[in-house]
Each structure stands twice: as C-alpha cells, then as structure tokens.
Design an enzyme around this catalytic site. Structure first.
Site, PDB file in Angstrom:
ATOM      1  CE  LYS A   1      -3.681  -2.542   2.295  1.00 46.30           C
ATOM      2  NZ  LYS A   1      -4.298  -2.952   3.547  1.00 46.30           N
TER       3      LYS A   1
ATOM      4  CD  GLN B   1      -3.894  -4.318   6.819  1.00 45.65           C
ATOM      5  OE1 GLN B   1      -3.865  -3.249   6.236  1.00 45.65           O
ATOM      6  NE2 GLN B   1      -4.148  -5.451   6.186  1.00 45.65           N
TER       7      GLN B   1
ATOM      8  CG  ASP C   1     -10.336  -0.846   4.378  1.00 47.10           C
ATOM      9  OD1 ASP C   1      -9.741  -1.335   3.412  1.00 47.10           O
ATOM     10  OD2 ASP C   1      -9.953  -0.966   5.558  1.00 47.10           O
TER      11      ASP C   1
HETATM   12  N1  GUN Z   1      -6.837  -7.233   5.824  1.00 47.51           N
HETATM   13  C1  GUN Z   1      -6.955  -8.030   4.737  1.00 47.51           C
HETATM   14  N2  GUN Z   1      -7.624  -7.388   3.754  1.00 47.51           N
HETATM   15  C2  GUN Z   1      -7.924  -6.152   4.235  1.00 47.51           C
HETATM   16  C3  GUN Z   1      -8.588  -5.016   3.683  1.00 47.51           C
HETATM   17  O1  GUN Z   1      -9.062  -4.994   2.551  1.00 47.51           O
HETATM   18  N3  GUN Z   1      -8.684  -3.935   4.507  1.00 47.51           N
HETATM   19  C4  GUN Z   1      -8.200  -3.927   5.759  1.00 47.51           C
HETATM   20  N4  GUN Z   1      -8.360  -2.818   6.479  1.00 47.51           N
HETATM   21  N5  GUN Z   1      -7.559  -4.960   6.297  1.00 47.51           N
HETATM   22  C5  GUN Z   1      -7.433  -6.068   5.528  1.00 47.51           C
END
Ligand code: GUN
Length: 290
Positions: free
Chosen positions: A53, A97, A120
C-alpha cells in the site's frame, strides 16, 4: 487452448498514470493526498500488505503514514488513536488493518473511521450505496470488488446480462462484489462451501469469482470449455510458504477462456483501488474549499 492471463500489471500501470495526474492537480492546490494505516500488533501478513500500500501510494505522489499500536492496547487507547486521525484535517483516508486482536473484536470496526475517510469502503454509509444500486466507481466502494471490476473492464470482459457465480459470501469480497455486479446488470449466483453441486453452477457461468479461501479449490472439472468462462481468483492462500490462489491454474488453463493469476491478479488491483479511494476521498474533502 491456453487461457488468456488477466495480469494486473498493465491495468495497474494505466490506473496509476491517472491517479498521479489527479494527485498532482491536488498538490497544485496546496494539498497532498494522505492516508494513515492503523496496525495493532505486528502480524507479518499485514505488514507485507501494508508495504504494498505504501509503495503504490508514494509512487502516485501521496503521503503514507503507518500507526503501529501495541498488540495489547486497551479499547480506550485504540479508540483515541482512531479519533485523533478522524479529526486530523491533513489525513484524507484511514484504514484499520484487519484482523485486530481479540480484545478489540467486540468493536464495530467498520464504522469507526468516519465515512468521508473510509477508504476501505466498509462503513455502513458507504456500503448502503451498494445496496441502493450504485455503479459509480468514484464512490468509496470496497477495494477488492472495485479492483475486480476494473480488471474485467480493462480486459473488455462484458458484465451486463452475463451469468456470474461468486463463490464466497464475505463482507469484504463476496457480498459486495455480488451486489456491484448485480447493479451492473449481471445475473449473480452467490455460492459457498455448503452449495449443493457447485459444478452445475460453475460449468454454466460466463464469469466465476473464486473467493473461498481454499487453495486450488477449483479444478478443470468445474468448467465446461464450451462455456468459455472468465475466472477471477481472489484467493490468497499460503501453501508451503508459497502464495497460491483458490483456482488450480495449471489444471484449468486449458478449459477456461481467461483467468487472473495469483500472485499478480486481484491483489495489485485491490491495492491500486485503495489508493484511488484515497485520492477520491481527498478530492471530496476539498470540494468547495479550494
Ligand atoms: N486485511 C486483509 N484485507 C484487508 C482489507 O481490505 N482492509 C483492511 N483494512 N484490512 C485487511
């Protein structure tokens, strides 16, 4: 016949060019799009996702901050951290996360980040738009569904009127992607681990989206070559330390029309969709102010 590989790379490169332009335009107005990731603990898989990211965020010109909190943090301290970022005007997008440790699981995590900064796309106000029937990709929609649609569009896979089977009904992938595709006039069947005779659905489907979380779950026998199915593999499973999808690509490549690889398919599309949401959120927060 060998299937066409729906690789993310060219689609991601194209989207990144557009995002870099939008980012530059915001910078010209004196604002650098910025996102913060809250990570509780040090889950290695989470740290690896976060690295991806950060990379894409910084490549398009955005600002990235990781707020790593102790694994045993109290509910109060955790909520205070989220609140601090929610009210910080220099932060345009926030993600918490997942997964979070057990002591925080009672919280309604999806709604903690305010809807305007919810890149998200998990907040009730944002998911409601999916249920209302939106097809507007400029909204803060969940990133994996958004990435899947962008991949299908990049490779000119038709959606309207097509028969789609989504295997999996999670809140992050299965449910929202089913809703989005239905809004786009596909006929969607949601299958799952208890579906009776799954093959009778997948063999007739124009598009199969595999989000079950079982390595190599779909085999050649799930497909009828005459149907010319497009397969989107959302799986991120680890087998003997190696990343592996929900579809046995080697087994299926001669019986499907097109297939997204793992790695290099849905994963990078999800990350670039998150960064797109950050820029969208920043643009919306600035509207009328500059
Ligand atoms: N953990 C695994 N996939 C995701 C996601 O799309 N967003 C978040 N915040 N955590 C994750």
């Amino acid at each position: 016949m060998t299937a066409r590989l729906l690789a993310a790379r060219p689609a991601v490169e194209k989207i990144k060019i557009d995002l870099a332009l939008r980012c530059e335009s915001l910078k010209q107005k004196g604002v650098t799009p910025s996102m913060s990731v809250i990570l509780v603990g040090e889950n290695p898989a989470s740290l690896s996702y976060i690295r991806n990211k950060r990379k894409i965020c910084e490549e398009v010109g955005g600002k990235f901050a990781l707020h790593q909190l102790p694994v045993d943090i109290s509910t109060e301290a955790f909520l205070a951290e989220v609140k601090k970022l929610n009210i910080d005007k220099t932060v345009h997008g926030i993600i918490i996360q997942l997964p979070v440790p057990n002591q925080l699981k009672h919280l309604n995590i999806a709604d903690l980040v305010i809807a305007e900064k919810d890149i998200d796309g998990f907040h009730g106000e944002n998911t409601k738009k999916l249920y209302e029937g939106t097809t507007d990709m400029k909204l803060l929609l969940p990133c994996t569904p958004k990435g899947i649609i962008a991949l299908l569009k990049y490779y000119d896979v038709p959606i309207a009127g097509q028969d789609v089977v989504v295997i999996g009904r999670s809140l992050i992938v299965g449910k929202p992607v089913s809703m989005l595709l239905s809004n786009m006039h596909a006929t969607v069947t949601i299958a799952h681990s208890k579906t009776k005779d799954l093959k009778s659905y997948t063999r007739k489907a124009d598009i199969v989206i595999a989000a079950v979380g079982i390595p190599n779950f779909l085999k050649a026998s799930h497909f009828d070559p005459a149907t010319k199915t497009t397969v989107i593999d959302v799986g991120i499973n680890s087998v003997d330390g190696k990343l592996c999808g929900d579809v046995d690509l080697k087994d299926c490549e001669n019986v499907v029309d097109s297939i997204s690889p793992v790695p290099g398919g849905v994963g990078p599309m999800t990350v670039v969709s998150l960064i797109e949401n950050m820029i969208t959120a920043c643009e919306a927060q600035l509207k009328g102010k500059v």
